[in-house]
Design an enzyme around this catalytic site. Structure first.
Site, PDB file in Angstrom:
ATOM      1  N   ASP A  23       0.819  -1.219   0.000  1.00 57.73           N
ATOM      2  CA  ASP A  23       0.000   0.000   0.000  1.00 57.73           C
ATOM      3  C   ASP A  23       0.852   1.269   0.000  1.00 57.73           C
ATOM      4  O   ASP A  23       0.450   2.297   0.547  1.00 57.73           O
ATOM      5  CB  ASP A  23      -0.958   0.022   1.210  1.00 57.73           C
ATOM      6  CG  ASP A  23      -1.779  -1.242   1.294  1.00 57.73           C
ATOM      7  OD1 ASP A  23      -2.296  -1.663   0.248  1.00 57.73           O
ATOM      8  OD2 ASP A  23      -1.875  -1.819   2.392  1.00 57.73           O
ATOM      9  N   LYS A  26       2.214   2.388  -5.129  1.00 57.42           N
ATOM     10  CA  LYS A  26       2.922   1.968  -6.344  1.00 57.42           C
ATOM     11  C   LYS A  26       2.131   2.291  -7.607  1.00 57.42           C
ATOM     12  O   LYS A  26       2.707   2.642  -8.637  1.00 57.42           O
ATOM     13  CB  LYS A  26       3.201   0.458  -6.288  1.00 57.42           C
ATOM     14  CG  LYS A  26       4.107   0.047  -5.146  1.00 57.42           C
ATOM     15  CD  LYS A  26       4.259  -1.454  -5.063  1.00 57.42           C
ATOM     16  CE  LYS A  26       3.040  -2.194  -4.556  1.00 57.42           C
ATOM     17  NZ  LYS A  26       2.676  -1.965  -3.166  1.00 57.42           N
ATOM     18  N   GLY A  50      -4.086  -4.099  -4.317  1.00 55.33           N
ATOM     19  CA  GLY A  50      -5.081  -3.057  -4.582  1.00 55.33           C
ATOM     20  C   GLY A  50      -4.340  -1.797  -4.953  1.00 55.33           C
ATOM     21  O   GLY A  50      -3.746  -1.147  -4.101  1.00 55.33           O
ATOM     22  N   HIS A  51      -4.309  -1.483  -6.229  1.00 52.19           N
ATOM     23  CA  HIS A  51      -3.589  -0.292  -6.683  1.00 52.19           C
ATOM     24  C   HIS A  51      -4.612   0.750  -7.117  1.00 52.19           C
ATOM     25  O   HIS A  51      -5.433   0.487  -7.986  1.00 52.19           O
ATOM     26  CB  HIS A  51      -2.654  -0.641  -7.847  1.00 52.19           C
ATOM     27  CG  HIS A  51      -1.565  -1.589  -7.453  1.00 52.19           C
ATOM     28  ND1 HIS A  51      -0.703  -2.166  -8.333  1.00 52.19           N
ATOM     29  CD2 HIS A  51      -1.186  -2.045  -6.229  1.00 52.19           C
ATOM     30  CE1 HIS A  51       0.156  -2.945  -7.689  1.00 52.19           C
ATOM     31  NE2 HIS A  51      -0.133  -2.885  -6.412  1.00 52.19           N
ATOM     32  N   GLN A 194       2.150  -5.996  -3.468  1.00 55.09           N
ATOM     33  CA  GLN A 194       2.427  -6.002  -2.019  1.00 55.09           C
ATOM     34  C   GLN A 194       3.707  -5.198  -1.736  1.00 55.09           C
ATOM     35  O   GLN A 194       3.914  -4.188  -2.376  1.00 55.09           O
ATOM     36  CB  GLN A 194       2.531  -7.430  -1.471  1.00 55.09           C
ATOM     37  CG  GLN A 194       1.221  -8.222  -1.540  1.00 55.09           C
ATOM     38  CD  GLN A 194       0.870  -8.677  -2.936  1.00 55.09           C
ATOM     39  OE1 GLN A 194       1.675  -9.290  -3.606  1.00 55.09           O
ATOM     40  NE2 GLN A 194      -0.330  -8.387  -3.392  1.00 55.09           N
TER      41      GLN A 194
HETATM   42  P1  IMP Z   1      -2.501 -12.754   1.349  1.00 53.03           P
HETATM   43  O1  IMP Z   1      -1.563 -12.184   0.343  1.00 53.03           O
HETATM   44  O2  IMP Z   1      -3.943 -12.436   1.043  1.00 53.03           O
HETATM   45  O3  IMP Z   1      -2.271 -14.205   1.586  1.00 53.03           O
HETATM   46  O4  IMP Z   1      -2.214 -12.024   2.766  1.00 53.03           O
HETATM   47  C1  IMP Z   1      -1.003 -12.209   3.494  1.00 53.03           C
HETATM   48  C2  IMP Z   1      -0.599 -10.929   4.195  1.00 53.03           C
HETATM   49  O5  IMP Z   1      -0.216  -9.958   3.222  1.00 53.03           O
HETATM   50  C3  IMP Z   1      -1.719 -10.258   5.023  1.00 53.03           C
HETATM   51  O6  IMP Z   1      -1.136  -9.629   6.142  1.00 53.03           O
HETATM   52  C4  IMP Z   1      -2.275  -9.218   4.073  1.00 53.03           C
HETATM   53  O7  IMP Z   1      -2.894  -8.144   4.754  1.00 53.03           O
HETATM   54  C5  IMP Z   1      -1.004  -8.776   3.364  1.00 53.03           C
HETATM   55  N1  IMP Z   1      -1.258  -8.258   2.005  1.00 53.03           N
HETATM   56  C6  IMP Z   1      -1.524  -8.964   0.908  1.00 53.03           C
HETATM   57  N2  IMP Z   1      -1.662  -8.153  -0.155  1.00 53.03           N
HETATM   58  C7  IMP Z   1      -1.475  -6.907   0.298  1.00 53.03           C
HETATM   59  C8  IMP Z   1      -1.460  -5.624  -0.342  1.00 53.03           C
HETATM   60  O8  IMP Z   1      -1.638  -5.469  -1.552  1.00 53.03           O
HETATM   61  N3  IMP Z   1      -1.232  -4.565   0.484  1.00 53.03           N
HETATM   62  C9  IMP Z   1      -0.985  -4.707   1.823  1.00 53.03           C
HETATM   63  N4  IMP Z   1      -0.980  -5.876   2.434  1.00 53.03           N
HETATM   64  C10 IMP Z   1      -1.216  -6.975   1.678  1.00 53.03           C
END
Ligand code: IMP
Length: 403
Positions: A23, A26, A50-51, A194
């Site tokens: 977040d 990017k 989520g961009h 991420q």
């Molecule tokens: P997953 O990727 O859904 O398996 O989540 C694993 C961890 O990564 C969790 O703590 C999510 O909140 C975090 N996470 C996954 N994608 C994002 C992102 O795009 N932004 C921020 N945190 C993320």
């Protein structure tokens, strides 16, 4: 310079990746850099990302399609390192309406099925990871365990005709396509998902996502080897994190609430309130080193306007154990491997004077208040890289180029 790499040595490609816990903004940086590139590629993750890109007041929340899609004429690629939910992709393409150009999906990318999402949601009841419940972990697990379903397989019978129609025509051998772009000296922009601290190998395991979010992921996640790559690390002027895991500079009271409200720190994918805190120069420097970052894009500096004093973490005291006050070392460029050790560090801060002026309309660095310029210099010193972009708002125009 001697060309060792064949025919693409003169073209500098760019990678944009987060150096915090995701977040970082990017999408805005990828959108800004897209005009200088021919192709925009995502190489890791899936609909967990989520961009957000704001164009003329219209907000586009992208989860799967690269943010470059909002610049006409760009080729957008969802490469083999991604895990793609076809229903979510069909919805996103439908939402973009006429705002998109050419999109391709790798025939080797893995397909997120309903059972992956169900399992992710069920597991979430039992753990404190705080996943996005988009089926990311279970889908990557199936991939590693060699029982995944890819787009070159018979994926269609798991989805309805609408999804089959929207996604079916996008599937191709994206490695070959990207190699052809490389050979034709086209410029490629790699969009990380991420953040570096959520990387499966180098992040705060097990509070991470299930993919290689950093530079390493580009090579395995696309199947091409760009030799000349400029890496831009994106970091917020403060720190946020969604889900569980250590977060040394987290502010649970007024500062945290201030940053959350003013920075609109609620998840693009899940709507969850983000945990907020001061800038952490130690974990950011570590992420910069791990990914060979060349320069930094600093985002959301405007959110800090109005604070009397701003803190930035400069080092960690690492204690002998969580129950001991004995300090065994002080570090400023790495993070403890074990999350319990990480959770027990004591952060040290540098305090700098804040500024009152609203900087959202500032377009050149000289017009920033001197305190804001000083803060930028402090962050540059902490991560040991130049800050070349400064974001002062959500809109495309609210980006200062600083060289
Ligand atoms: P997953 O990727 O859904 O398996 O989540 C694993 C961890 O990564 C969790 O703590 C999510 O909140 C975090 N996470 C996954 N994608 C994002 C992102 O795009 N932004 C921020 N945190 C993320």
């Amino acid at each position: 310079m001697t060309c060792l790499s064949g025919n693409n040595c003169m073209v500098k490609h760019t990678a944009v990746m987060g150096v915090q816990w995701g977040d970082e903004g990017k999408g805005k940086i990828v959108d800004a850099l897209s005009p200088e590139h021919d192709v925009v590629v995502r190489y890791c993750g899936g609909a967990n990302a989520g961009h957000t890109v704001v164009v003329n007041g219209a907000k586009f929340a992208l989860h799967l399609v690269p943010s470059g899609v909002l610049r006409s004429g760009k080729v957008c690629v969802l490469a083999n390192g991604m895990v793609v939910d076809p229903d979510a992709l069909a919805q996103e393409i439908f939402m973009l309406a006429e705002n998109y150009g050419l999109i391709y999906v790798s025939d080797r990318a893995h397909v997120v099925l309903q059972r992956h999402k169900d399992e992710d949601a069920a597991e979430e009841q039992k753990t404190s990871i705080g996943t996005t419940k988009k089926g990311i972990g279970p889908c990557y697990r199936d991939k590693i365990y060699r029982k995944g379903l890819r787009f070159c397989d018979d994926w269609k019978n798991h989805f309805n005709l609408h999804t089959q129609h929207y996604v079916g025509s996008l599937i191709t051998d994206t490695r070959k396509l990207l190699q052809e772009f490389l050979d034709a000296n086209k410029k490629i922009l790699f969009e990380g998902g991420q953040g570096a601290l959520l990387d499966i190998d180098h992040g705060t395991y097990p509070y991470v996502t299930s993919s290689s979010t950093g530079v390493g992921g580009i090579y395995t996640g696309t199947g091409i080897c760009p030799k000349e790559l400029k890496v831009i690390g994106v970091m917020k002027a403060y720190t946020t994190r969604v889900g569980g895991g250590p977060f040394p500079t987290e502010q649970l009271l007024s500062v945290g609430n201030y940053l959350r409200e003013k920075g609109k720190e609620f998840g693009t994918t899940t709507g969850r309130p983000r945990r907020c805190g001061w800038f952490d120069g130690v974990s950011a420097k570590y992420a910069v080193q791990v990914n060979g970052v060349d320069e930094i894009a600093l985002t959301k500096l405007d959110v800090l306007s109005g604070l009397d004093e701003i803190l930035a973490c400069t080092s960690y005291d690492v204690r002998e154990s969580i129950t001991s006050y004995k300090i065994v070392k002080t570090i400023n460029d790495s993070i403890p491997a074990n999350v319990v050790d990480f959770a027990s560090i004591t952060p040290h801060y540098l305090a700098v004077e804040g500024w009152k002026k609203d900087i959202s309309k500032v377009r050149c660095v000289e017009d920033l208040p001197k305190q804001a310029r000083h803060y930028i210099e402090v962050l540059e010193t902490l991560v040991d890289r130049p800050i070349t972009y400064v974001g002062v708002g959500q809109e495309r125009e609210q980006l200062i180029r600083r060289s």
